[in-house]
Design a protein around this motif. Structure first.
Motif: not given
Length: 242
Positions: A73, A96, A102-103, A105-107, A109-110
């Motif tokens: 990631s 996902g 999922e991991r 994607v979250k990273a 977006i953050a």
């Protein structure tokens, strides 16, 4: 017309759904993204390599799976920041959904980066829509815990859920799941879907006891989607078998 299609956007993570069985189910958009991206992050590079070869696509591949998600990631985010266009794929279906994704994607977006979904085949939807059980409201669980005590606790917590329940299960644990459903939700209608979109696609319908008896008479192959009637259907039908 292909000339009118918008180009891929630099610095974007593309979540590309891939076939769950039948290769004809891949979308034209998915093929274009895979052809035009700079890098493909794959759950299994060998399996994805076979898919790319089938469609005449040659792109750099890196692995992205459960046990290297954290490290990968960070690398993917770094490359996205540099302006690369990266496609994320899993072995089958949408990244996902009971698969890695999922991991990162979250990273992304953050980090303020763009994430774009390229939708396509999904075992969840393919099984649910053909199950014959209500689709207006459903609760997707994915894979239940492997340990018996945790599985039972999870099923118990779902007893009062009004919508249709949807699980994924392996051929190695399907009989155990049916035994637990027979004990905890004996009056519910259950549908088993296996080998979806493949040559030997099959739907089995009945109570958990019916299906357990049927499976014990045959060889069990392929992953299953398990669809279980919600609590309101159990009350209306009072366990009537199809």
């Amino acid at each position: 017309m292909e000339s009118a299609l918008p180009p891929l956007v630099p610095g974007t993570l593309y979540l590309v759904a891939t076939p769950i069985g039948n290769l004809e189910d891949i979308t034209l958009r998915a093929l274009r993204v895979l052809r035009e991206c700079d890098l493909i992050a794959a759950e299994d590079t060998r399996r994805t390599g076979q898919l790319l070869k089938h469609f005449g696509i040659s792109k750099p591949l890196i692995s992205y799976f459960q046990f290297n998600e954290a490290k990968r990631s960070e690398q993917i985010i770094s490359r996205l920041r540099a302006g690369e266009k990266i496609a994320l794929v899993t072995d089958a279906g949408s990244p996902g959904i009971s698969d890695p994704g999922e991991r990162v994607v979250k990273a992304a977006i953050a980090a303020g980066l763009r994430v774009e979904s390229v939708p396509g085949p999904a075992a969840l939807i393919a099984a649910l829509t053909a199950s014959g059980l209500p689709t207006r409201e459903f609760h997707f669980v994915g894979f239940l815990p492997h340990k018996s005590g945790q599985r039972r606790k999870a099923i118990e917590s779902l007893k009062a859920v009004p919508g249709t329940l949807v699980f994924y299960e392996s051929p190695f644990r399907i009989e155990r799941l049916l035994e637990e459903l027979n004990e905890l939700l004996p009056d519910r209608q259950v549908v088993l879907a296996r080998e979806l979109t493949k040559k030997f696609e099959e739907f089995l319908r009945g109570t958990a006891a019916d299906l357990l008896a049927a499976l014990q008479q045959r060889s069990i192959k392929g992953e299953f989607v398990v669809i279980v009637a919600g609590c309101e259907q159990a009350v209306r039908n009072e366990g009537g078998a199809q």
